[in-house]
Design a protein around this motif. Structure first.
Motif, short mmCIF file in Angstrom:
data_model
loop_
_atom_site.label_atom_id
_atom_site.label_comp_id
_atom_site.label_asym_id
_atom_site.label_seq_id
_atom_site.Cartn_x
_atom_site.Cartn_y
_atom_site.Cartn_z
N ALA A 92 23.53 41.68 68.96
CA ALA A 92 22.02 41.13 69.08
C ALA A 92 21.07 41.79 69.95
CB ALA A 92 22.22 39.57 69.46
N LEU A 93 21.82 42.81 70.71
CA LEU A 93 20.78 43.52 71.48
C LEU A 93 19.98 44.59 70.68
CD1 LEU A 93 23.18 44.50 74.55
CD2 LEU A 93 21.31 42.71 74.40
N LYS A 94 19.02 44.92 71.46
CA LYS A 94 18.11 45.91 70.69
C LYS A 94 17.34 46.60 71.87
CE LYS A 94 14.42 42.62 69.92
NZ LYS A 94 14.93 41.66 70.81
N ALA A 95 16.81 47.97 71.25
CA ALA A 95 16.29 48.57 72.17
C ALA A 95 14.94 47.89 73.04
CB ALA A 95 15.43 49.98 71.48
N GLY A 96 14.95 47.97 73.99
CA GLY A 96 14.04 47.39 74.78
C GLY A 96 14.15 46.15 75.64
N ASP A 97 15.42 45.56 75.24
CA ASP A 97 15.82 44.58 75.82
C ASP A 97 16.17 44.66 77.32
OD1 ASP A 97 15.67 42.69 73.54
OD2 ASP A 97 17.75 42.85 73.18
N ARG A 98 15.79 43.86 78.14
CA ARG A 98 16.22 43.96 79.39
C ARG A 98 17.68 43.58 79.75
NH1 ARG A 98 13.79 46.40 83.07
NH2 ARG A 98 14.60 45.40 84.72
N VAL A 99 18.39 44.25 80.51
CA VAL A 99 19.86 43.78 80.52
C VAL A 99 20.10 43.86 82.18
CG1 VAL A 99 20.56 43.98 78.46
CG2 VAL A 99 20.94 45.85 79.70
N ARG A 100 21.40 43.41 82.30
CA ARG A 100 21.96 43.81 83.83
C ARG A 100 23.46 43.89 83.47
NH1 ARG A 100 21.28 39.16 87.34
NH2 ARG A 100 19.49 39.97 88.01
N ALA A 101 24.06 45.16 84.12
CA ALA A 101 25.32 45.53 83.92
C ALA A 101 26.09 45.79 85.15
CB ALA A 101 25.35 46.96 83.24
N THR A 102 27.06 45.28 85.33
CA THR A 102 27.94 45.21 86.39
C THR A 102 29.37 45.72 85.99
OG1 THR A 102 26.90 43.27 87.39
CG2 THR A 102 29.03 44.04 88.43
N GLY A 103 29.74 46.91 86.77
CA GLY A 103 30.99 47.41 86.38
C GLY A 103 31.39 48.64 87.47
N THR A 104 32.28 49.25 86.88
CA THR A 104 33.08 50.23 87.75
C THR A 104 32.42 51.75 87.39
OG1 THR A 104 35.10 49.06 88.17
CG2 THR A 104 35.27 51.35 88.73
N ALA A 105 32.10 52.59 88.31
CA ALA A 105 31.51 53.77 88.04
C ALA A 105 32.74 54.71 87.84
CB ALA A 105 30.75 54.47 89.19
N SER A 106 32.37 55.22 86.36
CA SER A 106 33.55 56.34 86.25
C SER A 106 33.06 57.72 86.36
CB SER A 106 34.01 55.88 84.73
OG SER A 106 32.96 56.04 83.79
N GLU A 107 31.82 57.84 86.26
CA GLU A 107 31.14 59.20 86.27
C GLU A 107 29.91 59.00 87.19
OE1 GLU A 107 31.02 61.47 82.59
OE2 GLU A 107 32.83 60.67 81.91
N PRO A 108 29.30 60.05 87.20
CA PRO A 108 28.11 59.82 88.11
C PRO A 108 26.90 58.95 87.42
CG PRO A 108 28.45 62.10 88.37
CD PRO A 108 29.39 61.39 87.19
N HIS A 109 26.75 58.71 86.34
CA HIS A 109 25.94 58.07 85.61
C HIS A 109 26.43 57.09 84.39
CE1 HIS A 109 25.85 61.63 82.83
NE2 HIS A 109 25.84 60.66 82.05
N THR A 110 27.92 56.70 84.59
CA THR A 110 28.54 56.02 83.56
C THR A 110 29.28 54.79 84.42
OG1 THR A 110 28.64 57.75 82.45
CG2 THR A 110 30.03 56.09 82.14
N LEU A 111 29.16 53.76 83.83
CA LEU A 111 29.82 52.56 84.25
C LEU A 111 30.66 51.84 83.02
CD1 LEU A 111 28.76 49.32 84.29
CD2 LEU A 111 26.98 50.56 85.55
N VAL A 112 31.83 51.42 83.62
CA VAL A 112 32.64 50.56 82.47
C VAL A 112 32.90 49.13 83.15
CG1 VAL A 112 35.25 50.39 81.70
CG2 VAL A 112 34.30 52.60 82.43
N VAL A 113 32.46 48.63 82.12
CA VAL A 113 32.36 46.75 82.21
C VAL A 113 34.08 46.45 81.61
CG1 VAL A 113 31.26 44.66 81.53
CG2 VAL A 113 30.06 46.77 81.84
N CYS A 114 34.71 46.27 82.69
CA CYS A 114 36.11 45.43 82.34
C CYS A 114 37.02 45.08 83.61
CB CYS A 114 36.71 46.75 81.60
SG CYS A 114 38.45 46.29 80.89
N GLU A 115 36.83 45.81 84.55
CA GLU A 115 38.09 45.87 85.81
C GLU A 115 38.05 44.54 86.24
OE1 GLU A 115 39.55 49.21 88.49
OE2 GLU A 115 37.37 48.63 88.86
#
Length: 125
Positions: A92-115
């Motif tokens: 249901a998400l589409k370009a332009g939607d505002r979201v908040r993501a919380t996760g673990t950084a796996s690289e300098p500009h990447t995070l994984v939502v799972c842990e």
């Protein structure tokens, strides 16, 4: 007889030159400098959504445009192995939607939502 440039042509040329000079001075904002393993929360606008990797047990990637640069949020295919609850309807998400993501950084500009149970990808208020 050779035509002479008019004042409007000269102004247009000068304006174009100034615009090009300014454009050469601007840069894209740098991606956040995260350390792998760091817990991160970021808000931004959805730029792209790629759920194709879910078809072969890969992670879907939701790319966010943030004030500090682009961030890739990875959503694992096997949520039964994650402590985090599954994200709100990703389809249901589409370009332009505002979201908040919380996760673990796996690289300098990447995070994984799972842990952790507090991880997630949700629409921002």
């Amino acid at each position: 007889m050779k035509p002479y440039p008019t004042a409007s042509t000269v102004r247009l040329t000068a304006t174009m030159g100034a615009c090009l000079a300014l454009a050469a001075c601007t840069t894209m904002p740098a991606a956040p400098a995260w350390v792998p393993g760091q817990q991160v929360t970021v808000e931004g606008q959805v730029a792209t959504i790629d759920t194709t990797p879910w078809t072969y047990d890969g992670s879907a990637v939701v790319t966010l445009a943030t004030p500090t640069g682009s961030v890739d949020v990875h959503l694992p295919a096997r949520w039964n192995l994650c402590k985090a609850p599954p994200p709100d309807n990703v389809q249901a998400l589409k370009a332009g939607d505002r979201v908040r993501a919380t996760g673990t950084a796996s690289e300098p500009h990447t995070l994984v939502v799972c842990e952790h149970t507090g991880h997630g990808l949700h629409r921002a208020p």
